[in-house]
Design a protein around this motif. Structure first.
Motif, PDB file in Angstrom:
ATOM      1  N   THR A  13       0.833  -1.206   0.000  1.00  0.00           N
ATOM      2  CA  THR A  13       0.000   0.000   0.000  1.00  0.00           C
ATOM      3  C   THR A  13       0.863   1.249   0.000  1.00  0.00           C
ATOM      4  OG1 THR A  13      -1.829  -1.128   1.119  1.00  0.00           O
ATOM      5  CG2 THR A  13      -1.728   1.276   1.327  1.00  0.00           C
TER       6      THR A  13
ATOM      7  N   ARG B 188       1.378   4.811  -2.747  1.00  0.00           N
ATOM      8  CA  ARG B 188       0.838   6.016  -2.105  1.00  0.00           C
ATOM      9  C   ARG B 188       0.640   7.158  -3.093  1.00  0.00           C
ATOM     10  NH1 ARG B 188       5.979   5.490  -2.018  1.00  0.00           N
ATOM     11  NH2 ARG B 188       7.470   7.217  -1.959  1.00  0.00           N
TER      12      ARG B 188
ATOM     13  N   LEU C   3      -2.100   6.341  -5.903  1.00  0.00           N
ATOM     14  CA  LEU C   3      -3.464   6.351  -5.375  1.00  0.00           C
ATOM     15  C   LEU C   3      -3.786   7.599  -4.568  1.00  0.00           C
ATOM     16  CD1 LEU C   3      -3.621   2.626  -4.210  1.00  0.00           C
ATOM     17  CD2 LEU C   3      -4.530   3.601  -6.330  1.00  0.00           C
ATOM     18  N   ASP C   4      -2.814   8.492  -4.410  1.00  0.00           N
ATOM     19  CA  ASP C   4      -2.995   9.719  -3.639  1.00  0.00           C
ATOM     20  C   ASP C   4      -3.534   9.403  -2.239  1.00  0.00           C
ATOM     21  OD1 ASP C   4      -2.908  12.439  -3.130  1.00  0.00           O
ATOM     22  OD2 ASP C   4      -4.939  12.795  -3.892  1.00  0.00           O
ATOM     23  N   LEU C   5      -2.812   8.532  -1.530  1.00  0.00           N
ATOM     24  CA  LEU C   5      -3.260   8.085  -0.216  1.00  0.00           C
ATOM     25  C   LEU C   5      -2.908   9.100   0.863  1.00  0.00           C
ATOM     26  CD1 LEU C   5      -2.302   4.305  -0.363  1.00  0.00           C
ATOM     27  CD2 LEU C   5      -4.542   5.357  -0.732  1.00  0.00           C
TER      28      LEU C   5
ATOM     29  N   ILE D 133      -6.272  -0.699   1.438  1.00  0.00           N
ATOM     30  CA  ILE D 133      -6.359   0.614   0.778  1.00  0.00           C
ATOM     31  C   ILE D 133      -7.733   1.227   1.010  1.00  0.00           C
ATOM     32  CG2 ILE D 133      -6.407   1.748  -1.482  1.00  0.00           C
ATOM     33  CD1 ILE D 133      -4.248  -0.368  -2.341  1.00  0.00           C
ATOM     34  N   ALA D 134      -8.789   0.410   0.868  1.00  0.00           N
ATOM     35  CA  ALA D 134     -10.144   0.909   1.115  1.00  0.00           C
ATOM     36  C   ALA D 134     -10.325   1.326   2.570  1.00  0.00           C
ATOM     37  CB  ALA D 134     -11.163  -0.167   0.738  1.00  0.00           C
TER      38      ALA D 134
ATOM     39  N   ARG E 265      -8.587   4.705   3.090  1.00  0.00           N
ATOM     40  CA  ARG E 265      -9.365   5.792   2.485  1.00  0.00           C
ATOM     41  C   ARG E 265     -10.624   6.102   3.304  1.00  0.00           C
ATOM     42  NH1 ARG E 265      -8.666   4.301  -3.931  1.00  0.00           N
ATOM     43  NH2 ARG E 265      -7.140   5.937  -4.376  1.00  0.00           N
TER      44      ARG E 265
ATOM     45  N   ARG F  95     -11.652   9.538   5.262  1.00  0.00           N
ATOM     46  CA  ARG F  95     -12.933  10.196   4.950  1.00  0.00           C
ATOM     47  C   ARG F  95     -13.743  10.417   6.223  1.00  0.00           C
ATOM     48  NH1 ARG F  95     -17.852   7.039   1.827  1.00  0.00           N
ATOM     49  NH2 ARG F  95     -19.519   8.096   2.963  1.00  0.00           N
TER      50      ARG F  95
END
Length: 334
Positions: free
Chosen positions: A23, A27, A30-32, A319-320, A323, A327
């Motif tokens: 992950t 980064r 995926l703009d993590l 990853i989900a 995110r 959020r």
């Protein structure tokens, strides 16, 4: 700079290290959001070598993690070593996994991290070391206790396609039926509504509540629990202004048209909720613990000892989870 996410190491012999490293390597693509690992840098470096990955690991304090994230994977030490090899948990496994969770929660409580993202643990490994909780969810509730009062944790499985909550969680079917009450359904639904408002930004969450029995009891001919236990809970919630439907037959709740009519499905026991979401969204479902004073998300899969250290583990659920945690943290502040 936003507060980073605290990612736990999980079971050190499982795929947690694999998916965390994978992950971080994605980064930029995926703009993590920034995150750090609470764990053992030596163990992570060994796993990176086993996977043939070239990356930098940075030993940092929590306050330095966000700034270091772009150039190296930040690791904040717990003081507990992890010596387990991939797929082979050892005597260090339980201590390392639990230390990581405790420190990550403490970071969030202290206002140094925005949320906790937990990697998978192996409950059988923890049980052999004397772990007293049914699972991650209940342990986190204990860590969140204040003034001797332990909050009621609620397990949500979330994906863009479906969100589900089992009212009873890690219990045998027999024990789940024994513990299911009107009061438990109402208390669970209240927590779901409160967190969907505060952390998901939904002003008026819509709930669908399943029946317990086939066809929601078929007017009592297949069991009276839906009349005696579930329906009264729905009546109480409606009187409180909650947008709720039910008791609904569980076998017709999860097709695409039905899912458009609600924001979260409350089901009476574990498999009634988890089978549909793991069928619909196995790779990107996220485990979210509601009812806690901090945000916690987790991948919706286990330790996968059989593929640990092989580079076959899919990081999509982690990853989900990262995110979604970011959020929820951002929503809570607005």
């Amino acid at each position: 700079m936003p507060l980073p996410l605290a990612v736990t190491s999980g079971e050190p012999a499982g795929i947690g290290p694999d998916i965390t490293l994978a992950t971080w390597l994605r980064r930029r693509e995926l703009d993590l959001p920034p995150f750090y690992v609470r764990g053992d840098r030596t163990a992570l470096a060994a796993r990176a070598r086993a996977l043939g990955l070239k990356l930098d690991l940075a030993d940092v304090d929590v306050d330095e993690a966000a700034a270091a994230f772009d150039r190296a994977l930040p690791v904040v030490a717990t003081g507990t070593s992890a010596t387990a090899l991939p797929g082979r948990p050892d005597d260090s496994s339980a201590a390392a996994a639990l230390a990581s969770i405790r420190h990550a929660v403490a970071d969030v409580v202290a206002g140094k991290a925005s949320a906790v993202v937990t990697n998978p643990i192996a409950k059988n490994v923890l049980y052999r070391a004397g772990f007293q909780h049914p699972g991650h969810t209940e342990f986190l509730a204990e860590l969140a206790a204040s003034g001797g009062k332990v909050p009621q944790p609620v397990m949500m499985l979330w994906s863009p396609q479906l969100a589900v909550v089992p009212v009873t969680i890690h219990l045998s079917v027999r024990e789940a039926l024994a513990q299911l009450t009107t009061e438990l359904i109402v208390a669970t639904a209240r927590i779901v509504v409160a967190d969907m408002r505060a952390r998901f930004g939904l002003k008026a969450p819509r709930l669908a509540i399943s029946g317990l029995n086939p066809h929601a009891g078929e007017d009592g001919t297949l069991g009276t629990e839906d009349i005696d236990v579930v329906a009264p809970a729905i009546g109480i919630l409606r009187n409180e202004g909650v947008a709720v439907r039910g008791p609904l037959p569980a076998d017709t709740m999860f097709h695409p048209a039905a899912r458009k009519t609600y924001d979260c499905a409350l089901c009476m026991y574990h498999d009634q909720a988890l089978i549909p979401i793991k069928t619909i969204a196995f790779e990107d479902a996220v485990n979210v613990t509601l009812g806690l004073p901090f945000i916690r998300t987790s991948p919706d899969h286990g330790t996968a000892f059989d593929i640990a250290g092989t580079a076959k583990a899919n990081p999509s659920s982690l990853i989900a989870a990262i995110r979604l945690a970011a959020r929820m943290a951002a929503t809570k502040k607005t």
